[in-house]
Design a protein around this motif. Structure first.
Motif, PDB file in Angstrom:
ATOM      1  N   PHE A 127       5.223  -2.949  54.443  1.00 61.25           N
ATOM      2  CA  PHE A 127       5.345  -1.502  54.297  1.00 61.25           C
ATOM      3  C   PHE A 127       6.412  -0.946  55.243  1.00 61.25           C
ATOM      4  O   PHE A 127       7.283  -0.186  54.829  1.00 61.25           O
ATOM      5  CB  PHE A 127       4.002  -0.816  54.545  1.00 61.25           C
ATOM      6  N   VAL A 128       6.345  -1.340  56.508  1.00 62.79           N
ATOM      7  CA  VAL A 128       7.313  -0.835  57.493  1.00 62.79           C
ATOM      8  C   VAL A 128       8.724  -1.311  57.176  1.00 62.79           C
ATOM      9  O   VAL A 128       9.683  -0.550  57.273  1.00 62.79           O
ATOM     10  CB  VAL A 128       6.895  -1.260  58.918  1.00 62.79           C
ATOM     11  N   ASN A 129       8.860  -2.555  56.776  1.00 64.80           N
ATOM     12  CA  ASN A 129      10.196  -3.111  56.554  1.00 64.80           C
ATOM     13  C   ASN A 129      10.806  -2.708  55.221  1.00 64.80           C
ATOM     14  O   ASN A 129      12.033  -2.602  55.116  1.00 64.80           O
ATOM     15  CB  ASN A 129      10.168  -4.634  56.652  1.00 64.80           C
ATOM     16  N   LEU A 130       9.992  -2.513  54.201  1.00 56.05           N
ATOM     17  CA  LEU A 130      10.552  -2.297  52.869  1.00 56.05           C
ATOM     18  C   LEU A 130      10.350  -0.890  52.319  1.00 56.05           C
ATOM     19  O   LEU A 130      11.126  -0.450  51.466  1.00 56.05           O
ATOM     20  CB  LEU A 130       9.948  -3.307  51.891  1.00 56.05           C
ATOM     21  N   MET A 131       9.332  -0.184  52.766  1.00 51.64           N
ATOM     22  CA  MET A 131       9.033   1.116  52.165  1.00 51.64           C
ATOM     23  C   MET A 131       9.532   2.292  53.000  1.00 51.64           C
ATOM     24  O   MET A 131       9.894   3.319  52.454  1.00 51.64           O
ATOM     25  CB  MET A 131       7.524   1.255  51.942  1.00 51.64           C
ATOM     26  N   LEU A 132       9.509   2.151  54.300  1.00 46.42           N
ATOM     27  CA  LEU A 132       9.939   3.246  55.160  1.00 46.42           C
ATOM     28  C   LEU A 132      11.454   3.233  55.316  1.00 46.42           C
ATOM     29  O   LEU A 132      12.083   2.184  55.252  1.00 46.42           O
ATOM     30  CB  LEU A 132       9.279   3.137  56.541  1.00 46.42           C
ATOM     31  N   GLY A 133      12.032   4.375  55.553  1.00 52.52           N
ATOM     32  CA  GLY A 133      13.473   4.455  55.775  1.00 52.52           C
ATOM     33  C   GLY A 133      14.253   4.116  54.520  1.00 52.52           C
ATOM     34  O   GLY A 133      13.955   4.583  53.430  1.00 52.52           O
ATOM     35  N   GLU A 134      15.249   3.275  54.682  1.00 56.43           N
ATOM     36  CA  GLU A 134      16.140   2.901  53.580  1.00 56.43           C
ATOM     37  C   GLU A 134      15.683   1.626  52.857  1.00 56.43           C
ATOM     38  O   GLU A 134      16.451   1.045  52.092  1.00 56.43           O
ATOM     39  CB  GLU A 134      17.554   2.694  54.114  1.00 56.43           C
ATOM     40  N   GLY A 135      14.507   1.171  53.141  1.00 54.51           N
ATOM     41  CA  GLY A 135      14.002  -0.029  52.484  1.00 54.51           C
ATOM     42  C   GLY A 135      14.703  -1.274  52.993  1.00 54.51           C
ATOM     43  O   GLY A 135      15.060  -1.368  54.160  1.00 54.51           O
ATOM     44  N   VAL A 136      14.918  -2.206  52.107  1.00 52.71           N
ATOM     45  CA  VAL A 136      15.486  -3.502  52.477  1.00 52.71           C
ATOM     46  C   VAL A 136      16.911  -3.363  53.021  1.00 52.71           C
ATOM     47  O   VAL A 136      17.379  -4.205  53.786  1.00 52.71           O
ATOM     48  CB  VAL A 136      15.424  -4.489  51.288  1.00 52.71           C
ATOM     49  N   HIS A 137      17.593  -2.298  52.689  1.00 53.87           N
ATOM     50  CA  HIS A 137      18.979  -2.111  53.135  1.00 53.87           C
ATOM     51  C   HIS A 137      19.072  -1.815  54.633  1.00 53.87           C
ATOM     52  O   HIS A 137      20.144  -1.946  55.207  1.00 53.87           O
ATOM     53  CB  HIS A 137      19.644  -0.993  52.330  1.00 53.87           C
ATOM     54  N   GLN A 138      17.982  -1.426  55.251  1.00 48.61           N
ATOM     55  CA  GLN A 138      18.009  -1.108  56.672  1.00 48.61           C
ATOM     56  C   GLN A 138      17.804  -2.340  57.553  1.00 48.61           C
ATOM     57  O   GLN A 138      18.026  -2.282  58.753  1.00 48.61           O
ATOM     58  CB  GLN A 138      16.931  -0.083  57.003  1.00 48.61           C
ATOM     59  N   ILE A 139      17.392  -3.452  56.968  1.00 48.23           N
ATOM     60  CA  ILE A 139      17.053  -4.620  57.773  1.00 48.23           C
ATOM     61  C   ILE A 139      18.328  -5.355  58.177  1.00 48.23           C
ATOM     62  O   ILE A 139      19.039  -5.912  57.342  1.00 48.23           O
ATOM     63  CB  ILE A 139      16.095  -5.560  57.021  1.00 48.23           C
ATOM     64  N   ASP A 140      18.595  -5.316  59.460  1.00 48.24           N
ATOM     65  CA  ASP A 140      19.727  -6.038  60.040  1.00 48.24           C
ATOM     66  C   ASP A 140      19.376  -6.327  61.503  1.00 48.24           C
ATOM     67  O   ASP A 140      18.244  -6.122  61.936  1.00 48.24           O
ATOM     68  CB  ASP A 140      21.025  -5.236  59.907  1.00 48.24           C
ATOM     69  N   PHE A 141      20.354  -6.787  62.248  1.00 49.09           N
ATOM     70  CA  PHE A 141      20.134  -7.126  63.651  1.00 49.09           C
ATOM     71  C   PHE A 141      19.596  -5.930  64.422  1.00 49.09           C
ATOM     72  O   PHE A 141      18.667  -6.049  65.221  1.00 49.09           O
ATOM     73  CB  PHE A 141      21.448  -7.616  64.262  1.00 49.09           C
ATOM     74  N   GLY A 142      20.162  -4.761  64.175  1.00 47.81           N
ATOM     75  CA  GLY A 142      19.746  -3.549  64.874  1.00 47.81           C
ATOM     76  C   GLY A 142      18.309  -3.162  64.567  1.00 47.81           C
ATOM     77  O   GLY A 142      17.581  -2.694  65.445  1.00 47.81           O
ATOM     78  N   PHE A 143      17.892  -3.336  63.325  1.00 49.50           N
ATOM     79  CA  PHE A 143      16.525  -3.015  62.936  1.00 49.50           C
ATOM     80  C   PHE A 143      15.537  -3.894  63.690  1.00 49.50           C
ATOM     81  O   PHE A 143      14.543  -3.421  64.236  1.00 49.50           O
ATOM     82  CB  PHE A 143      16.365  -3.179  61.424  1.00 49.50           C
ATOM     83  N   VAL A 144      15.829  -5.200  63.728  1.00 48.85           N
ATOM     84  CA  VAL A 144      14.950  -6.131  64.439  1.00 48.85           C
ATOM     85  C   VAL A 144      14.971  -5.836  65.935  1.00 48.85           C
ATOM     86  O   VAL A 144      13.929  -5.830  66.592  1.00 48.85           O
ATOM     87  CB  VAL A 144      15.362  -7.597  64.155  1.00 48.85           C
ATOM     88  N   ALA A 145      16.153  -5.556  66.469  1.00 46.19           N
ATOM     89  CA  ALA A 145      16.258  -5.231  67.900  1.00 46.19           C
ATOM     90  C   ALA A 145      15.438  -3.985  68.227  1.00 46.19           C
ATOM     91  O   ALA A 145      14.755  -3.940  69.254  1.00 46.19           O
ATOM     92  CB  ALA A 145      17.722  -5.025  68.278  1.00 46.19           C
ATOM     93  N   GLY A 146      15.497  -2.993  67.358  1.00 47.32           N
ATOM     94  CA  GLY A 146      14.719  -1.776  67.583  1.00 47.32           C
ATOM     95  C   GLY A 146      13.231  -2.016  67.508  1.00 47.32           C
ATOM     96  O   GLY A 146      12.459  -1.481  68.309  1.00 47.32           O
ATOM     97  N   LYS A 147      12.801  -2.824  66.533  1.00 46.76           N
ATOM     98  CA  LYS A 147      11.364  -3.120  66.414  1.00 46.76           C
ATOM     99  C   LYS A 147      10.869  -3.915  67.610  1.00 46.76           C
ATOM    100  O   LYS A 147       9.824  -3.613  68.181  1.00 46.76           O
ATOM    101  CB  LYS A 147      11.091  -3.910  65.125  1.00 46.76           C
TER     102      LYS A 147
END
Length: 152
Positions: free
Chosen positions: A48-68
């Motif tokens: 849910f957090v990775n795919l539904m919130l924000g921009e979905g799968v397009h937001q997952i990158d190095f920065g997303f993981v670093a932020g989490k």
């Protein structure tokens, strides 16, 4: 044609050693049920957090993981998911090995490989989660493009 006897007919010999008195299999069975329920919550929360919130799968990158992983909450969440998934899967494969490996030596080798692989993945995954550094510095001491370093 060969008939398969009903499990509780008394005619099936499982060839199990009943004298050990160990409750390990009962605890392993209980662990599978409890860890399965917890994993459902962890995995669906993760999705849910990775795919539904924000921009979905397009937001997952190095920065997303670093932020989490800057948050201890998400570190613990991902650590629980890693450990429970690995132990749950290992217990399932252990059961399959016990059911289908006929020779004691084969069973021992397969379970040894399984336990070693599980230990390596758990140790490496735990190290990645807790030692992850979003500030990637090149050999010249300058942060690389795309890394997330605090301002000097």
């Amino acid at each position: 044609m060969t008939a398969i006897e009903a499990p509780r007919s008394g005619k099936v010999n499982y060839n199990r050693n009943k004298s050990s008195g160990s409750k390990f299999e009962m605890f392993a069975w209980l662990f599978m049920r409890l860890s399965g329920v917890i994993l459902i919550v962890l995995i669906f929360g993760h999705l849910f957090v990775n795919l539904m919130l924000g921009e979905g799968v397009h937001q997952i990158d190095f920065g997303f993981v670093a932020g989490k992983w800057a948050s201890p909450f998400w570190q613990i969440w991902d650590l629980l998911m890693l450990w429970l998934a690995m132990l749950h899967g290992t217990n399932g494969v252990r059961t399959i090995i016990n059911d289908y490996a006929e020779k004691d030596g084969t069973r021992m080798v397969l379970k040894t490989v399984l336990y070693l692989a599980t230990a390596v993945i758990i140790v490496l995954g735990t190290l990645v989660i807790f030692t992850f550094d979003p500030c990637v510095v090149g050999s010249d001491g300058v942060p690389l493009p795309g890394s997330f370093c605090p301002a000097p």
